[in-house]
Design a protein around this motif. Structure first.
Motif, PDB file in Angstrom:
ATOM      1  N   ILE A 159       0.871  -1.177   0.000  1.00  0.00           N
ATOM      2  CA  ILE A 159       0.000   0.000   0.000  1.00  0.00           C
ATOM      3  C   ILE A 159       0.911   1.230   0.000  1.00  0.00           C
ATOM      4  O   ILE A 159       1.760   1.403   0.876  1.00  0.00           O
ATOM      5  CB  ILE A 159      -0.973   0.023   1.195  1.00  0.00           C
ATOM      6  N   HIS A 195       2.015  -8.067   3.896  1.00  0.00           N
ATOM      7  CA  HIS A 195       1.945  -6.892   3.030  1.00  0.00           C
ATOM      8  C   HIS A 195       2.965  -5.845   3.479  1.00  0.00           C
ATOM      9  O   HIS A 195       3.573  -5.956   4.545  1.00  0.00           O
ATOM     10  CB  HIS A 195       0.534  -6.311   3.048  1.00  0.00           C
ATOM     11  N   VAL A 245      -1.977  -1.140  -4.025  1.00  0.00           N
ATOM     12  CA  VAL A 245      -3.091  -0.224  -3.781  1.00  0.00           C
ATOM     13  C   VAL A 245      -2.510   1.074  -3.234  1.00  0.00           C
ATOM     14  O   VAL A 245      -1.366   1.116  -2.767  1.00  0.00           O
ATOM     15  CB  VAL A 245      -4.122  -0.824  -2.798  1.00  0.00           C
ATOM     16  N   LEU A 270      -3.140   4.802  -0.980  1.00  0.00           N
ATOM     17  CA  LEU A 270      -3.877   5.609  -0.010  1.00  0.00           C
ATOM     18  C   LEU A 270      -3.486   7.061  -0.236  1.00  0.00           C
ATOM     19  O   LEU A 270      -2.311   7.418  -0.127  1.00  0.00           O
ATOM     20  CB  LEU A 270      -3.528   5.164   1.409  1.00  0.00           C
ATOM     21  N   VAL A 304      -8.709   4.941  -0.391  1.00  0.00           N
ATOM     22  CA  VAL A 304      -7.855   3.870  -0.909  1.00  0.00           C
ATOM     23  C   VAL A 304      -8.362   3.508  -2.292  1.00  0.00           C
ATOM     24  O   VAL A 304      -9.565   3.246  -2.470  1.00  0.00           O
ATOM     25  CB  VAL A 304      -7.897   2.623  -0.005  1.00  0.00           C
ATOM     26  N   SER A 335      -3.523  -7.909  -3.879  1.00  0.00           N
ATOM     27  CA  SER A 335      -4.143  -6.604  -3.607  1.00  0.00           C
ATOM     28  C   SER A 335      -5.529  -6.781  -3.002  1.00  0.00           C
ATOM     29  O   SER A 335      -5.929  -6.024  -2.108  1.00  0.00           O
ATOM     30  CB  SER A 335      -4.236  -5.790  -4.903  1.00  0.00           C
ATOM     31  N   LEU A 368      -7.182  -4.061   5.233  1.00  0.00           N
ATOM     32  CA  LEU A 368      -7.437  -2.651   5.524  1.00  0.00           C
ATOM     33  C   LEU A 368      -8.862  -2.430   6.025  1.00  0.00           C
ATOM     34  O   LEU A 368      -9.093  -1.650   6.956  1.00  0.00           O
ATOM     35  CB  LEU A 368      -7.191  -1.810   4.270  1.00  0.00           C
TER      36      LEU A 368
END
Length: 297
Positions: A58, A87, A108, A110, A246, A256, A263
């Motif tokens: 992320i 992750h 991904v 944020l 996100v 992902s 999350l």
């Protein structure tokens, strides 16, 4: 959204001539290992599969926060993710580097809801989750000054403390003050600080004549330092703004997808909540169509 798990092999018996242990010891060790896996059950197996497949990353960048210790932030999230799929968390202090990673089409991201509409390739990235704070997905920003300042006109040329970077701060001032902000506060007069509390306290310490903060930050100051709070006056309160979001590809890969599920659950457990507070959030929630419409404006 579902995760497809691959079958894995727990062990492979090598030919006798290659064995490092006598046949009896080898088989007993693997029998005990198999029994242990059965006893641990499905959660362990799911984690083993996720780790075997490799986690996702992320990527995080926010113009709304001036983070002064990226190493600590990364370490805290990586430690949490180590037991939740393996992750990784990658923060950025530079917008260009973040957008370059975005072009890599992996993982991904944020980011600020203010930043997303400005992305040149935003059509390729779909908002999936939105930050939550006190059960809300929006917050308001306020412009404060020392008590006795009659109006915003008195702030011409004043130093303004802000937890956001200079571009974000000037954008906020445009929302709060309209065209007049261009003659009141320039980029050179913005004082970047890490948090809302720092911006508000900067007025009391004489480092700035005004400050931008969220309503939540102002409320927190009232609880923790009533004297400093009472010395301030709120000049302008801005509109509701969406909290960070996100985003992921329209068809994210399995890693992902797994990260998105982690999350979405972070706000439901103590360790997850502790990490989210470092970002000024309580949780993530599925993003609604009204929020998507707002982001498309």
């Amino acid at each position: 959204m579902s995760i497809v798990l691959r079958d894995t092999t727990l062990g492979r018996v090598r030919p006798a001539k290659d064995r490092m242990l006598p046949p009896l010891q080898f088989s007993r060790r693997h029998a005990l290992r198999a029994l242990a896996l059965v006893g641990l059950g499905a959660p362990f197996l799911r984690l083993a599969h996720a780790q075997a497949a490799g986690g996702a990353t992320i990527h995080f960048y926010s113009p709304e926060t001036n983070i002064n210790n990226f190493g600590t932030l990364k370490s805290e999230f990586d430690t949490f993710f180590a037991n939740a799929g393996g992750h990784k968390f990658q923060p950025y202090g530079d917008r260009a580097a973040f957008e370059k990673a975005l072009a890599g089409k992996s993982g991904v991201f944020l980011l600020s809801s203010w930043h997303y509409p400005q992305l040149a390739a935003k059509a390729a990235w779909q908002p999936v989750l939105i930050g939550q704070l006190k059960d809300k997905s929006t917050q308001r920003h306020v412009l404060c000054a020392r008590r006795g300042v009659a109006n915003v006109a008195a702030l011409k040329g004043a130093k303004v403390a802000s937890p956001g970077n200079k571009a974000f701060t000037l954008n906020l001032l445009a929302d709060l003050l309209g065209p007049a902000h261009r003659t009141l506060v320039t980029e050179q007069n913005v004082l970047p600080v890490p948090k809302d509390m720092d911006a508000l306290m900067a007025i009391g310490f004489g480092l700035a004549q005004a400050a931008i903060a969220t309503e939540g930050g102002l409320e927190k100051l009232a609880k923790t330092n009533a004297k400093q709070h009472d010395a301030l006056t709120q000049l302008v309160c801005g509109p509701e703004r969406l909290l960070p979001i996100v985003v992921a590809r329209s068809q994210p890969d399995a890693a992902s997808q797994a990260l998105l599920q982690v999350l979405a659950r972070m706000g439901q457990e103590t360790e997850g909540q502790q990490r989210l507070r470092l970002l000024g959030l309580d949780a993530f929630a599925p993003i609604g169509e009204a929020h998507r419409h707002e982001l498309r404006k």
